[in-house]
Design a protein around this motif. Structure first.
Motif, PDB file in Angstrom:
ATOM      1  N   ALA A 130       8.841  12.321   2.395  1.00 34.68           N
ATOM      2  CA  ALA A 130       8.365  10.934   2.247  1.00 34.68           C
ATOM      3  C   ALA A 130       6.979  10.821   2.861  1.00 34.68           C
ATOM      4  O   ALA A 130       6.763  11.201   4.014  1.00 34.68           O
ATOM      5  CB  ALA A 130       9.336   9.968   2.932  1.00 34.68           C
ATOM      6  N   PRO A 131       6.020  10.282   2.105  1.00 42.68           N
ATOM      7  CA  PRO A 131       4.633  10.229   2.603  1.00 42.68           C
ATOM      8  C   PRO A 131       4.384   9.012   3.479  1.00 42.68           C
ATOM      9  O   PRO A 131       5.148   8.049   3.498  1.00 42.68           O
ATOM     10  CB  PRO A 131       3.831  10.144   1.310  1.00 42.68           C
ATOM     11  CG  PRO A 131       4.731   9.402   0.372  1.00 42.68           C
ATOM     12  CD  PRO A 131       6.129   9.804   0.706  1.00 42.68           C
ATOM     13  N   GLY A 132       3.328   9.065   4.224  1.00 46.75           N
ATOM     14  CA  GLY A 132       2.818   7.905   4.941  1.00 46.75           C
ATOM     15  C   GLY A 132       3.582   7.570   6.216  1.00 46.75           C
ATOM     16  O   GLY A 132       4.517   8.250   6.637  1.00 46.75           O
ATOM     17  N   ALA A 133       3.122   6.465   6.782  1.00 45.10           N
ATOM     18  CA  ALA A 133       3.711   6.015   8.047  1.00 45.10           C
ATOM     19  C   ALA A 133       5.149   5.564   7.888  1.00 45.10           C
ATOM     20  O   ALA A 133       5.983   5.732   8.781  1.00 45.10           O
ATOM     21  CB  ALA A 133       2.855   4.878   8.625  1.00 45.10           C
ATOM     22  N   GLU A 134       5.463   4.976   6.734  1.00 49.25           N
ATOM     23  CA  GLU A 134       6.836   4.527   6.514  1.00 49.25           C
ATOM     24  C   GLU A 134       7.798   5.688   6.497  1.00 49.25           C
ATOM     25  O   GLU A 134       8.896   5.616   7.062  1.00 49.25           O
ATOM     26  CB  GLU A 134       6.921   3.736   5.207  1.00 49.25           C
ATOM     27  CG  GLU A 134       8.306   3.144   4.927  1.00 49.25           C
ATOM     28  CD  GLU A 134       8.692   2.093   5.939  1.00 49.25           C
ATOM     29  OE1 GLU A 134       9.895   1.800   6.067  1.00 49.25           O
ATOM     30  OE2 GLU A 134       7.793   1.569   6.654  1.00 49.25           O
ATOM     31  N   ARG A 152      11.996   8.863   9.236  1.00 50.27           N
ATOM     32  CA  ARG A 152      12.446  10.149   9.776  1.00 50.27           C
ATOM     33  C   ARG A 152      12.763  10.031  11.275  1.00 50.27           C
ATOM     34  O   ARG A 152      13.740  10.608  11.765  1.00 50.27           O
ATOM     35  CB  ARG A 152      11.383  11.220   9.534  1.00 50.27           C
ATOM     36  CG  ARG A 152      11.324  11.726   8.104  1.00 50.27           C
ATOM     37  CD  ARG A 152      10.480  12.983   7.992  1.00 50.27           C
ATOM     38  NE  ARG A 152       9.072  12.722   8.313  1.00 50.27           N
ATOM     39  CZ  ARG A 152       8.177  12.333   7.424  1.00 50.27           C
ATOM     40  NH1 ARG A 152       8.534  12.148   6.138  1.00 50.27           N
ATOM     41  NH2 ARG A 152       6.915  12.120   7.774  1.00 50.27           N
ATOM     42  N   LEU A 153      11.962   9.265  11.984  1.00 49.24           N
ATOM     43  CA  LEU A 153      12.214   9.068  13.422  1.00 49.24           C
ATOM     44  C   LEU A 153      13.524   8.327  13.659  1.00 49.24           C
ATOM     45  O   LEU A 153      14.285   8.634  14.582  1.00 49.24           O
ATOM     46  CB  LEU A 153      11.049   8.296  14.037  1.00 49.24           C
ATOM     47  CG  LEU A 153      11.159   8.011  15.548  1.00 49.24           C
ATOM     48  CD1 LEU A 153      11.247   9.319  16.330  1.00 49.24           C
ATOM     49  CD2 LEU A 153       9.965   7.184  16.019  1.00 49.24           C
TER      50      LEU A 153
END
Length: 473
Positions: free
Chosen positions: A295-299, A304-305
């Motif tokens: 999954a790209p980007g900050a989102e 993931r976190l």
């Protein structure tokens, strides 16, 4: 104010000792009373014999009683100042023993004077006196003077005196005979016997008290053994309490065993539920993690976190379920666990030239859940294996009640600032290698749950040194 001690031994000793002291005191008093009564009876018999002798002498010598009585005085009544005295009163006047030295006999003022003044009537079955004083008939009927009465008083010098009084006849022909002896004759044997009696009673009490202490110690030994066995169960060295005697403790032991079984069952059920929940969540979380891997980007990073956070919580509560619940951790031999982990990691990292040196005593035990021990050691060993240049060294030693396990590698190592940084959950210094960064945090949590600790420092091999302290067995 507390009258009884808190301990069961103290209570038994105090109550039994008090009862023993009371019994000994009563027994000593009864023995002293019986002995005093026996001595007094002997004295009364001696005085009564003297009265009978005087009465017979008066009966046989009605015309010259004084001369006959003085001629027949026997020791100690013929010894002035001896304290053994007699006095006879009747129609013939007053006759006194030689021991009185011509002095009047000191009589108790009230009781004796009443008896001398108003003597009791003669028994109805006594014949009318044929002799001048009626003494012969009285002695023939009774063997002794018919009306013998004891009295106590003091002589002219204030010494205690014991009297015996006998009255014969009635009216103008009444004869009264009084004999007396020092009360010291009764008290002296009592004083002489008091010391050996007290010593004997105290010795008997001491022996009985010692026997009581031994009896209490022997009687409470099963209770002490039961306490030790409960401590062994708490420490994990025993699974059950095996006590078959005394029979009074068997129901208590059965209840304790039942409580232990119920506790173990409750913990096992809790572990099963948590384990089922963890495994039920692991699969969808693993799928979600794979889906979010690209999954790209900050989102995508944020998601993931979140997934990693959920994984960490699952592992954390699963570890608490295994380590908690109030059931003592078993004793685990350390060396076989480390050997199995080293072999498994050697296969996992087959491409690595690293090898492990184990310096661990074969009889060294730790108290830890076996699964938790494998996980916390495996986390540290895996980290050392991944970062070592070619060598991992594992040493373990007993340190008092603890066992210290040190895992070192010859890799690059960490600085003090980096060591402080990696102690935070999820923080990783090597982002290129696999892992979530929660291995050390999980190791710390598991160690804490088992009463242990983890310490990081520089290794003499050049890399990182991780020391795990756990309770020994």
């Amino acid at each position: 104010m507390r009258l009884l001690p808190r301990s069961l031994t103290g209570r038994l000793l105090v109550t039994a000792g008090g009862a023993l002291l009371l019994g000994i005191t009563v027994s000593a008093s009864v023995i002293a009373g019986v002995f005093g009564h026996f001595v007094l009876q002997t004295l009364d018999l001696r005085l009564d014999t003297e009265i009978a002798l005087i009465a017979r002498t008066l009966d046989r010598n009605p015309d010259h009683p004084a001369a006959a009585l003085h001629a027949g005085d026997l020791p100690p009544f013929d010894q002035p100042g001896s304290g053994w005295v007699w006095e006879a009163r009747g129609p013939f006047g007053i006759v006194r023993s030689v021991s009185l030295g011509g002095q009047a006999l000191s009589l108790p003022p009230d009781p004796l004077s009443d008896r001398l003044r108003d003597p009791p009537p003669a028994p109805p079955d006594m014949p009318r006196p044929g002799a001048p004083f009626g003494i012969a008939d009285a002695l023939r009927l009774h063997g002794m003077p018919p009306d013998l009465r004891p009295m106590d008083g003091r002589d002219a010098q204030g010494h205690a005196v014991h009297y015996r009084v006998a009255a014969f006849g009635q009216g103008a022909g009444q004869v009264t005979i009084v004999t007396a002896a020092p009360r010291e004759i009764v008290e002296q044997p009592l004083r002489a016997a008091a010391t050996p009696l007290a010593e004997s009673v105290l010795a008997m009490g001491g022996i009985m008290l010692a026997a009581l202490a031994v009896q209490i110690r022997v009687g409470l030994r099963p209770v002490v053994r039961l306490r030790r066995m409960v401590a062994e169960v708490k420490a994990g060295r025993l699974r059950r309490i095996a006590v078959s005697e005394p029979t009074e403790l068997v129901p208590l032991v059965e209840e304790l065993d039942g409580l232990i079984v119920a506790n173990e069952n409750a913990v096992a059920q809790a572990r099963t539920h948590v384990s089922n929940l963890a495994h039920g969540l692991k699969t969808p979380l693993a799928s979600l993690k794979l889906d979010l891997a690209d999954a790209p980007g900050a989102e995508g990073a944020r998601l993931r976190l979140l997934v990693e956070t959920m994984e960490r919580h699952i592992r954390h509560h699963l570890g608490r379920a295994r380590a908690g619940g109030g059931v003592a951790s078993p004793a685990v031999i350390l060396l076989p666990r480390l050997q199995d982990l080293a072999e498994a990691l050697a296969r996992i990292h087959a491409e690595s030239p690293c090898h492990a040196d184990l310096d661990v005593p074969s009889d060294l035990h730790v108290r830890c859940d076996p699964q938790d021990l494998d996980e916390l050691l495996g986390n540290v060993l895996d980290n050392a294996w991944r970062h070592a240049a070619g060598r991992v060294r594992v040493t373990a030693r007993a340190d008092g009640k603890r066992v210290r396990i040190t895992i070192e590698d010859d890799g690059r190592g960490l600085s003090d600032a980096e060591i402080d940084l990696v102690t935070h959950e999820g923080r990783r210094l090597d982002e290129q290698s696999a892992g979530t960064g929660f291995g050390l945090a999980i190791t710390r949590e598991l160690c804490a749950l088992h009463g242990g600790s983890v310490m990081l420092e520089r290794s003499t091999l050049g890399g990182l040194s991780v020391t795990i302290a756990l309770r020994g067995a």
